[in-house]
Design an enzyme around this catalytic site. Structure first.
Site, short mmCIF file in Angstrom:
data_model
loop_
_atom_site.label_atom_id
_atom_site.label_comp_id
_atom_site.label_asym_id
_atom_site.label_seq_id
_atom_site.Cartn_x
_atom_site.Cartn_y
_atom_site.Cartn_z
N CYS A 377 1.87 -30.82 -9.01
CA CYS A 377 2.75 -30.66 -7.75
C CYS A 377 3.41 -32.12 -7.52
O CYS A 377 4.58 -32.29 -8.27
CB CYS A 377 1.84 -30.46 -6.48
N HIS A 503 -0.57 -25.49 -8.13
CA HIS A 503 -2.08 -26.24 -8.21
C HIS A 503 -2.83 -25.37 -8.99
O HIS A 503 -3.60 -24.84 -8.40
CB HIS A 503 -2.43 -26.47 -6.81
N GLU A 505 -5.53 -25.90 -10.49
CA GLU A 505 -6.83 -25.80 -10.30
C GLU A 505 -7.53 -25.07 -9.40
O GLU A 505 -8.88 -24.79 -9.61
CB GLU A 505 -7.09 -27.41 -10.01
N1 GLN Z 1 4.52 -34.14 -1.08
C1 GLN Z 1 5.23 -33.02 -2.21
C2 GLN Z 1 5.76 -32.01 -1.51
O1 GLN Z 1 5.56 -31.76 -0.36
C3 GLN Z 1 3.98 -32.62 -3.20
C4 GLN Z 1 3.02 -31.99 -2.37
C5 GLN Z 1 1.73 -31.79 -3.20
O2 GLN Z 1 1.58 -32.42 -4.27
N2 GLN Z 1 0.82 -30.59 -2.88
O3 GLN Z 1 6.58 -31.40 -2.15
#
Ligand code: GLN
Length: 528
Positions: A377, A503, A505
């Site tokens: 992410c 994600h 995971e």
């Molecule tokens: N802060 C980033 C976004 O909002 C990544 C979010 C995250 O890593 N879950 O896009």
């Protein structure tokens, strides 16, 4: 067969591992039964999505986009079910529902009261889930500790349920703590007795008591608890302190928990822990060891990365390796050379600007020194920023989340998301499918041409920069069906440089480790 119910409450202290206990009970009963886990949390937030991970650990995201308590991670991993956000009932949601009903005039001029109106909403919600899912067994975990103001209404609703579903279809399990005070060297049952008394004052009489202890409970203490708390001695079960949570189902089985539950609820679902035990055996007896640098800012609290650590365990179970985590707090990463001696670098998700420059430096080290890298992410976003700055020559490239005035907004909020202002509602949440490019590492790891992973973010790789990034050698290995969103990237020619906007995971399982983690750990194991 009517749906059966197991209600799990906790006493004496918080943090005794109620979520793991519930997941373990579920694991032991899951061979022949359809089980639905439900968690009731007493806080007034509608969901944990707006809570800092320091306060409540990781926010777990479900396929349907629900942001739920991290215990749902344990439920999904131990029970093999895909949970729904409706199964996490918070007092915030309950009050929202009561208020809606009141405004709609559903209460027909009555005074709206905690009992029966609020408790009816709680039970009604649970019965609605039962209606929709038609499970054999519902496992309800009541968050918090008996005696807390916060969970009184949930406890009262659970007490009333005994009549609603009929006594033979419901049992109550209470998890308590059995200390062995220093110098006394004896297991003490008093806190359990007091906690059970609190529960009884609320009209709930436990059928099974699980005593968390650093040793197996002795016959004497079991019989004492049995005497004082009106449960059969064989219904007093040890919840042993263990190094890894996978042990718990094995201990519960040894203590005879499945038989007691079968007897009390008249169900039959014999546990089969053979495969589970062989995975644990692999985790316990590794043949190799690697060190992975985890570059984040919530490194003070391991709970905020719970699913990542679980995904590592799943890899250990299949690759028979010990994965040591080196926590690197990127807010004060003074010398990125400390990363050169690790076997792999992982940059997890995160929000806000603190620590991002340190993470970008860590990614640069990974890229230049051919150290396996996995970005999740925010990890993908920062890998794109690093590449834009140092390979494409776009000086000052950044995400508008970090620097709203950047000359090159390679990561940005897309126009379609810009108009949403409410914090709870702006995010891209839940499972989305990505289509993989042929010949990529990502596609071969998944072994399919598309896959669905869970998301929780606001920002995206800006389509205006897709071309320049690709021209300089970044491969978009997975994109959304319309090609507009970059979901997976990789760098060819590198040992392993892979990142995803999702994600993975969150969907990793003991039986099937998340493919990108598996590929990452395998690459870390390949010594040059
Ligand atoms: N802060 C980033 C976004 O909002 C990544 C979010 C995250 O890593 N879950 O896009």
């Amino acid at each position: 067969m009517p749906t059966k119910y197991i209600i799990v409450t906790g006493g004496v202290l918080s943090g005794l591992g109620k979520g793991i206990a519930v997941a373990s009970i579920g694991h032991l009963l899951s061979s022949r039964l359809k089980i639905i886990p439900i968690k009731c949390d007493g806080y007034l937030n509608v969901d944990p999505g707006t809570m800092n991970p320091f306060e409540h650990g990781e926010v777990f995201v479900l396929d349907d986009g629900g942001e739920v308590d991290m215990d749902f991670g344990h439920y999904e991993r131990f029970l093999g079910v895909t949970c729904k956000s409706k199964w996490n009932l918070t007092m915030g949601k309950v009050f929202e529902m009561v208020r809606e009903k009141e405004r709609r005039g559903d209460y027909l001029g009555k005074t709206v009261q905690y009992i029966p109106h609020v408790t009816d909403v709680i039970k009604g919600h649970i019965f609605e889930i039962v209606e929709e899912e038609k499970p054999d067994l519902v496992l309800v975990e009541i968050g918090g500790t008996v005696g807390d103001i916060e969970n009184e209404l949930f406890l009262e609703a659970m007490r009333q349920m005994r009549e609603d579903v009929s006594r033979e279809n419901i049992i109550y399990v209470h998890l308590t703590y059995v200390p062995i005070p220093y110098g006394v060297n004896e297991q003490k049952s008093k806190p359990t007795q007091q906690s059970v008394n609190l529960l009884k004052q609320r009209g709930i009489f436990p059928d099974i008591i699980i005593g968390r202890c650093s040793q197996f409970l002795t016959k004497e203490v079991k019989s004492k608890i049995s005497n004082f708390c009106d449960v059969a001695p064989e219904a007093v079960i040890t919840g042993l302190d263990v190094d890894d949570i996978y042990e718990i189902p094995i201990i519960f089985e040894k203590e005879g928990l499945p038989e007691i539950i079968h007897k009390k609820l008249n169900i039959y679902s014999p546990p089969d822990l053979r495969k589970w035990k062989s995975y644990i055996d692999n985790i316990r007896h590794p043949t190799e060891e690697i060190t992975v640098a985890m570059c984040g800012k919530y490194t003070r609290l391991e709970d905020s990365y719970a699913s990542i650590l679980e995904a590592f365990n799943h890899c250990s179970a299949h690759l028979r390796c010990k994965i040591k985590v080196k926590w690197v707090e990127t807010t004060d990463l003074k010398d990125p050379r400390v990363l050169e001696d690790v076997d792999g670098i992982l940059v997890p998700g995160g929000f806000g600007s603190r620590g991002t420059e340190g993470k970008i430096q860590a990614i640069k080290v990974a890229r230049e020194k051919n150290i396996p890298f996995l970005g999740l992410c925010l990890g993908l976003q920062l890998a794109v920023i690093e590449f834009a700055r140092n390979v494409c020559g776009l000086q000052g490239a950044n995400s508008t989340e970090i620097d709203p005035n950047t000359p090159y907004a390679v990561i940005d909020i897309l126009p379609e998301q810009r108009n949403v202002v409410n914090k709870g509602g702006t995010m891209r949440l839940g499972a989305y499918e990505a289509v993989f490019k042929e010949g990529t590492k990502v596609r071969s790891l998944y072994g399919t041409d598309r896959a669905s992973e869970r998301h929780r973010h606001r920002y995206e790789v800006n389509p205006e920069f897709h071309e320049i990034l690709q021209e300089h050698g970044m491969v978009f290995s997975g994109v959304s069906k319309d090609g507009r969103l970059v979901e997976f990237i990789e760098l060819p020619g590198h040992k392993y440089f892979v990142a995803t906007q999702s994600h993975p995971e969150l969907k990793s399982r003991m039986e099937r480790p998340a493919p990108l983690f598996y590929g990452f750990i395998k690459a870390c194991l390949e010594k040059d």
